[in-house]
Motif scaffolding. Structure first.
Motif, PDB file in Angstrom:
ATOM      1  N   LEU A  16      -9.551 -29.926 -31.852  1.00 15.18           N
ATOM      2  CA  LEU A  16      -8.984 -28.693 -32.382  1.00 15.18           C
ATOM      3  C   LEU A  16      -9.028 -27.592 -31.337  1.00 15.18           C
ATOM      4  N   LEU A  17      -7.923 -26.876 -31.195  1.00 19.29           N
ATOM      5  CA  LEU A  17      -7.844 -25.686 -30.366  1.00 19.29           C
ATOM      6  C   LEU A  17      -7.459 -24.529 -31.275  1.00 19.29           C
ATOM      7  N   ASP A  18      -8.330 -23.569 -31.395  1.00 19.46           N
ATOM      8  CA  ASP A  18      -8.127 -22.434 -32.300  1.00 19.46           C
ATOM      9  C   ASP A  18      -7.828 -22.897 -33.721  1.00 19.46           C
ATOM     10  N   GLY A  19      -8.550 -23.934 -34.144  1.00 17.25           N
ATOM     11  CA  GLY A  19      -8.451 -24.413 -35.509  1.00 17.25           C
ATOM     12  C   GLY A  19      -7.284 -25.330 -35.804  1.00 17.25           C
ATOM     13  N   GLN A  20      -6.458 -25.629 -34.812  1.00 12.21           N
ATOM     14  CA  GLN A  20      -5.306 -26.510 -35.017  1.00 12.21           C
ATOM     15  C   GLN A  20      -5.434 -27.752 -34.142  1.00 12.21           C
ATOM     16  N   ALA A  21      -4.925 -28.866 -34.647  1.00 10.58           N
ATOM     17  CA  ALA A  21      -4.950 -30.104 -33.870  1.00 10.58           C
ATOM     18  C   ALA A  21      -4.211 -29.885 -32.563  1.00 10.58           C
ATOM     19  N   ILE A  22      -4.883 -30.122 -31.450  1.00 14.56           N
ATOM     20  CA  ILE A  22      -4.308 -29.780 -30.155  1.00 14.56           C
ATOM     21  C   ILE A  22      -3.034 -30.579 -29.868  1.00 14.56           C
ATOM     22  N   GLY A  23      -2.953 -31.790 -30.410  1.00 15.75           N
ATOM     23  CA  GLY A  23      -1.769 -32.614 -30.195  1.00 15.75           C
ATOM     24  C   GLY A  23      -0.531 -32.099 -30.901  1.00 15.75           C
ATOM     25  N   SER A  24      -0.720 -31.227 -31.887  1.00 18.20           N
ATOM     26  CA  SER A  24       0.422 -30.697 -32.640  1.00 18.20           C
ATOM     27  C   SER A  24       0.962 -29.401 -32.058  1.00 18.20           C
ATOM     28  N   LEU A  25       0.284 -28.844 -31.086  1.00 19.97           N
ATOM     29  CA  LEU A  25       0.687 -27.567 -30.520  1.00 19.97           C
ATOM     30  C   LEU A  25       1.709 -27.761 -29.404  1.00 19.97           C
ATOM     31  N   PRO A  26       2.639 -26.827 -29.234  1.00 18.37           N
ATOM     32  CA  PRO A  26       3.584 -26.914 -28.115  1.00 18.37           C
ATOM     33  C   PRO A  26       2.843 -26.906 -26.783  1.00 18.37           C
ATOM     34  N   ALA A  27       3.362 -27.645 -25.821  1.00 17.43           N
ATOM     35  CA  ALA A  27       2.706 -27.761 -24.517  1.00 17.43           C
ATOM     36  C   ALA A  27       2.518 -26.408 -23.853  1.00 17.43           C
ATOM     37  N   ARG A  28       3.526 -25.535 -23.978  1.00 17.35           N
ATOM     38  CA  ARG A  28       3.419 -24.224 -23.345  1.00 17.35           C
ATOM     39  C   ARG A  28       2.314 -23.393 -23.988  1.00 17.35           C
TER      40      ARG A  28
ATOM     41  N   VAL B 244      -0.450 -24.545 -25.362  1.00 18.69           N
ATOM     42  CA  VAL B 244      -1.716 -25.073 -24.855  1.00 18.69           C
ATOM     43  C   VAL B 244      -1.941 -24.610 -23.423  1.00 18.69           C
ATOM     44  N   ALA B 245      -0.902 -24.658 -22.594  1.00 15.96           N
ATOM     45  CA  ALA B 245      -1.031 -24.293 -21.182  1.00 15.96           C
ATOM     46  C   ALA B 245      -1.352 -22.827 -20.985  1.00 15.96           C
ATOM     47  N   ARG B 246      -0.993 -21.987 -21.937  1.00 11.45           N
ATOM     48  CA  ARG B 246      -1.330 -20.566 -21.834  1.00 11.45           C
ATOM     49  C   ARG B 246      -2.747 -20.274 -22.301  1.00 11.45           C
ATOM     50  N   THR B 247      -3.349 -21.248 -22.967  1.00  8.98           N
ATOM     51  CA  THR B 247      -4.677 -21.049 -23.538  1.00  8.98           C
ATOM     52  C   THR B 247      -5.744 -21.822 -22.781  1.00  8.98           C
ATOM     53  N   LEU B 248      -5.378 -22.996 -22.298  1.00 12.66           N
ATOM     54  CA  LEU B 248      -6.363 -23.919 -21.722  1.00 12.66           C
ATOM     55  C   LEU B 248      -5.869 -24.426 -20.374  1.00 12.66           C
ATOM     56  N   GLY B 249      -6.651 -24.169 -19.326  1.00  9.27           N
ATOM     57  CA  GLY B 249      -6.341 -24.677 -17.995  1.00  9.27           C
ATOM     58  C   GLY B 249      -7.212 -25.867 -17.665  1.00  9.27           C
ATOM     59  N   LEU B 250      -6.718 -26.742 -16.792  1.00  7.01           N
ATOM     60  CA  LEU B 250      -7.446 -27.963 -16.456  1.00  7.01           C
ATOM     61  C   LEU B 250      -7.374 -28.234 -14.962  1.00  7.01           C
ATOM     62  N   LEU B 251      -8.532 -28.517 -14.376  1.00  3.96           N
ATOM     63  CA  LEU B 251      -8.608 -29.075 -13.036  1.00  3.96           C
ATOM     64  C   LEU B 251      -9.035 -30.526 -13.189  1.00  3.96           C
ATOM     65  N   PRO B 252      -8.101 -31.481 -13.082  1.00  2.00           N
ATOM     66  CA  PRO B 252      -8.466 -32.891 -13.279  1.00  2.00           C
ATOM     67  C   PRO B 252      -9.275 -33.429 -12.106  1.00  2.00           C
ATOM     68  N   GLN B 253      -9.812 -34.625 -12.302  1.00  2.57           N
ATOM     69  CA  GLN B 253     -10.659 -35.237 -11.281  1.00  2.57           C
ATOM     70  C   GLN B 253      -9.868 -35.558 -10.022  1.00  2.57           C
ATOM     71  N   SER B 254      -8.648 -35.994 -10.168  1.00  3.72           N
ATOM     72  CA  SER B 254      -7.798 -36.280  -9.007  1.00  3.72           C
ATOM     73  C   SER B 254      -6.385 -35.838  -9.342  1.00  3.72           C
ATOM     74  N   SER B 255      -5.751 -35.209  -8.361  1.00  3.21           N
ATOM     75  CA  SER B 255      -4.405 -34.692  -8.563  1.00  3.21           C
ATOM     76  C   SER B 255      -3.560 -35.023  -7.340  1.00  3.21           C
ATOM     77  N   THR B 256      -2.268 -35.163  -7.556  1.00  6.15           N
ATOM     78  CA  THR B 256      -1.331 -35.449  -6.473  1.00  6.15           C
ATOM     79  C   THR B 256      -0.306 -34.336  -6.407  1.00  6.15           C
TER      80      THR B 256
ATOM     81  N   TYR C   6       3.702 -20.977 -14.147  1.00  6.86           N
ATOM     82  CA  TYR C   6       4.852 -21.502 -14.890  1.00  6.86           C
ATOM     83  C   TYR C   6       4.729 -21.362 -16.407  1.00  6.86           C
ATOM     84  N   PRO C   7       3.533 -21.593 -16.999  1.00  5.91           N
ATOM     85  CA  PRO C   7       3.450 -21.439 -18.463  1.00  5.91           C
ATOM     86  C   PRO C   7       3.785 -20.035 -18.947  1.00  5.91           C
ATOM     87  N   HIS C   8       3.722 -19.064 -18.045  1.00  6.45           N
ATOM     88  CA  HIS C   8       3.977 -17.680 -18.428  1.00  6.45           C
ATOM     89  C   HIS C   8       5.431 -17.263 -18.197  1.00  6.45           C
TER      90      HIS C   8
END
Length: 325
Positions: free
Chosen positions: A77-89, A91-103, A119-121
Motif C-alpha cells: 500500500l502507498l498512501d492507503g491504496q494498492a500500489i499496483g493500482s496507481l498510475p505510474a506517474r 507513483v513516480a512523483r511519490t516514490l523514487g528508487l535507486l535499484p541495485q543495478s541499472s543500465t 520526467y515524472p513532473h
C-alpha cells in the motif's frame, strides 16, 4: 567531530497510518518463494535500513515496496491504496528508487541521465523549466558529479556511475526514496558522503528506505533498523534498542561483542577474532589478532559480499539525526 545521536528521541512508526506498507505478502521469483506472509510498515519520516545475510529477501522486499515486483499474495500500500493500482506517474512523483543495478542508455551524458529524474513532473501543461534545470544542477552538486555533467555515463568508473544514479533519484524529488545498496562500488570516502547525504535528506523530512551490507554503517545512520533472515523479519526498531550480540549471532551467524561507537554513541559490532589453528602455539599474545581474522573465520558465513558485521567502514561519518555541518 562526529556528533552523537540523540538517544532520547522516540522511535518513529507503528503509530497512525504509514505511507508505505506491505501486508501479508508472499514474494517469489518464478517458482522460488523468497518470503511468505511478510508484513512491514515503514515509519514515516524515518531513515529505515534493512540488513541481513545474502539471499535473505531484503532486496526482494525493497523491489516489492517499489512496485518492481508484484506480490504473489498480499498487497503493498502507498498512501492507503494498492500500489499496483496507481498510475505510474503518480507513483513516480511519490516514490523514487535507486535499484541495485541499472543500465544507462547508450551515449547519454551525466546531465542527460540526471535530467530524467524530472520526467515524472513533466506533462502537456508543464514542460522543462528553469526550476527543473536548477534541481538537476543541485542534484549533481550534492552527489559530487557536477564536473562530469558533459561526460558520457558509459565512460565513468563504477563509483562515479553509482553517484550519477543517486543524483537522478534526488532530482526526482519524491517524499519517499528507496535505495538498494547505494554504497556499492564506492570507496570509503564516497560511502560516507552518500550516507551523510541520505541523513541530510532524512533531516529535511523525507522518508528513506535503504538496503545496506555494512551493519555498523546501518547502526550509525538508521533511525529504524529491520533485520531479516530467510525471508522473515527477526527484529526491528531503533538500532540501540534491538542490535545485540544475540541478534547478530542469530541473523548473521557471527559471534561478536557490541560496544558503544566512541564517535556516534551508536552500537558498534566487533566480530570475534579467529582462533589460531594447530601449530601456532609459539605466537605472541598479539599475533593472530591483527589482520589474521580476515580469512578462514569459522563465523564468516556469507560475509564475502560484506554482509557479515564489519567494523571498519562504520568508523567515519555523521550519524542520522545530527545537524548538517
Amino acid at each position: 567531530m562526529t556528533r552523537r545521536n540523540d538517544k532520547s528521541t522516540p522511535s518513529q512508526g507503528r503509530t497512525g497510518q504509514q505511507r508505505l506498507t506491505a501486508e501479508s505478502v508472499t514474494l517469489a521469483y518464478d517458482r522460488r518463494t523468497v518470503a511468505e506472509d511478510l508484513s512491514v510498515a515503514i515509519p514515516d519520516r524515518s531513515f529505515t535500513v534493512i540488513v541481513g545475510p545474502n539471499a535473505c529477501g531484503k532486496s526482494t522486499l525493497l523491489r516489492a515496496l517499489s512496485r518492481l515486483l508484484k506480490p504473489a499474495q498480499g498487497r503493498v500500500l502507498l498512501d492507503g491504496q494498492a500500489i499496483g493500482s496507481l498510475p505510474a506517474r503518480t507513483v513516480a512523483r511519490t516514490l523514487g528508487l535507486l535499484p541495485q543495478s541499472s543500465t544507462a542508455p547508450d551515449g547519454i551524458t551525466v546531465a542527460g541521465l540526471v535530467a530524467r529524474g524530472r520526467y515524472p513532473h513533466q506533462g502537456l501543461l508543464r514542460q522543462w523549466s528553469a526550476e527543473d534545470e536548477r534541481i538537476v544542477e543541485e542534484s549533481m552538486t550534492a552527489t559530487g558529479v557536477a564536473a562530469l555533467a558533459d561526460r558520457h555515463v558509459d565512460e565513468l568508473s563504477g563509483g562515479q556511475r553509482q553517484r550519477v544514479w543517486i543524483a537522478m533519484a534526488l532530482a526526482q524529488q519524491t517524499p519517499l526514496l528507496l535505495l538498494d545498496e547505494p554504497t556499492t562500488y564506492l570507496d570509503i570516502q564516497h560511502q560516507i558522503d552518500v550516507l551523510d547525504l541520505c541523513a541530510d535528506l532524512h533531516e529535511q523530512g523525507r522518508t528513506l528506505v535503504a538496503v545496506l551490507h555494512d551493519l555498523n554503517q546501518a547502526a550509525r545512520y538508521a533511525t529504524h533498523l529491520i533485520a531479516m533472515r530467510d525471508g522473515r523479519i527477526e527484529a526491528e526498531g531503533r538500532p540501540g534498542e534491538i542490535l545485540t550480540a544475540a541478534l547478530v549471532e542469530r541473523v548473521f551467524g557471527v559471534s561478536c561483542r557490541i560496544i558503544e561507537d566512541p564517535e556516534s554513541g551508536t552500537p558498534l559490532v566487533i566480530p570475534a577474532a579467529r582462533r589460531p589453528s594447530g601449530g601456532t602455539a609459539d605466537r605472541g599474545p598479539g599475533d593472530g589478532r591483527s589482520g589474521e581474522g580476515q580469512d578462514g573465520d569459522a563465523h564468516d558465513g556469507d560475509g564475502q559480499d560484506g554482509d557479515s558485521a564489519t567494523a571498519a567502514s562504520g568508523a567515519a561519518g555523521r550519524p542520522a539525526g545530527s545537524p548538517a555541518p
